[in-house]
Motif scaffolding. Sequence first.
Motif, short mmCIF file in Angstrom:
data_model
loop_
_atom_site.label_atom_id
_atom_site.label_comp_id
_atom_site.label_asym_id
_atom_site.label_seq_id
_atom_site.Cartn_x
_atom_site.Cartn_y
_atom_site.Cartn_z
N THR A 113 -31.66 16.39 81.38
CA THR A 113 -31.24 15.01 81.25
C THR A 113 -30.94 14.63 79.81
O THR A 113 -29.97 13.92 79.53
CB THR A 113 -32.34 14.07 81.79
OG1 THR A 113 -32.62 14.44 83.13
CG2 THR A 113 -31.91 12.64 81.74
N TYR A 114 -31.76 15.11 78.89
CA TYR A 114 -31.65 14.68 77.50
C TYR A 114 -30.33 15.11 76.86
O TYR A 114 -29.68 14.32 76.20
CB TYR A 114 -32.82 15.22 76.68
CG TYR A 114 -32.73 14.85 75.23
CD1 TYR A 114 -33.02 13.56 74.81
CD2 TYR A 114 -32.34 15.78 74.27
CE1 TYR A 114 -32.92 13.20 73.49
CE2 TYR A 114 -32.24 15.43 72.95
CZ TYR A 114 -32.54 14.15 72.55
OH TYR A 114 -32.44 13.80 71.24
N PHE A 115 -29.95 16.37 77.05
CA PHE A 115 -28.76 16.86 76.36
C PHE A 115 -27.47 16.19 76.82
O PHE A 115 -26.65 15.78 75.99
CB PHE A 115 -28.68 18.39 76.44
CG PHE A 115 -29.79 19.04 75.66
CD1 PHE A 115 -29.87 18.89 74.29
CD2 PHE A 115 -30.77 19.77 76.30
CE1 PHE A 115 -30.90 19.47 73.57
CE2 PHE A 115 -31.80 20.35 75.59
CZ PHE A 115 -31.86 20.20 74.21
N PRO A 116 -27.22 15.99 78.12
CA PRO A 116 -26.03 15.22 78.50
C PRO A 116 -26.10 13.76 78.05
O PRO A 116 -25.09 13.17 77.65
CB PRO A 116 -26.00 15.30 80.03
CG PRO A 116 -26.77 16.50 80.37
CD PRO A 116 -27.82 16.62 79.31
N ALA A 117 -27.29 13.17 78.09
CA ALA A 117 -27.43 11.79 77.65
C ALA A 117 -27.19 11.67 76.15
O ALA A 117 -26.56 10.73 75.68
CB ALA A 117 -28.82 11.26 78.00
N ARG A 118 -27.65 12.64 75.39
CA ARG A 118 -27.44 12.64 73.94
C ARG A 118 -25.94 12.80 73.63
O ARG A 118 -25.43 12.16 72.72
CB ARG A 118 -28.25 13.78 73.32
CG ARG A 118 -28.14 13.89 71.86
CD ARG A 118 -29.02 12.90 71.20
NE ARG A 118 -28.96 13.14 69.76
CZ ARG A 118 -29.13 12.23 68.87
NH1 ARG A 118 -29.45 11.02 69.25
NH2 ARG A 118 -29.04 12.51 67.61
#
Length: 104
Positions: free
Chosen positions: A85-90
């Motif tokens: 979740t974190y990498f696409p959101a970032r």
Amino acid sequence: MANSVAERKREIGIRMALGAQKWNVLSTVMGRALIATAIGLSCGVLTALGFARMLASLIYGVGAWDTETFVMIPAVLALVAFAATYFPARRTTSIDPMQTLRME
């Protein structure tokens, strides 16, 4: 998750053009995904607890209440879900709002 973020790229770009802060966009995307992860993990643990006694009778050498398994597996899955979740959101927070408005 990456597909969901990619589909909402225009919407997120427009929100950022209207004044949304990067941390707000990041927390919105992360919040939705982590709620879904928490629901999935809780359903999975409850189901595993329900089937534990039956599986212990079928598999030799496996205890019905193996606490290490019931703690480590959800922790690893939560960590993987956070990273997924974190990498696409970032990456979403690096959208240029002006470029998004030009596309519209």
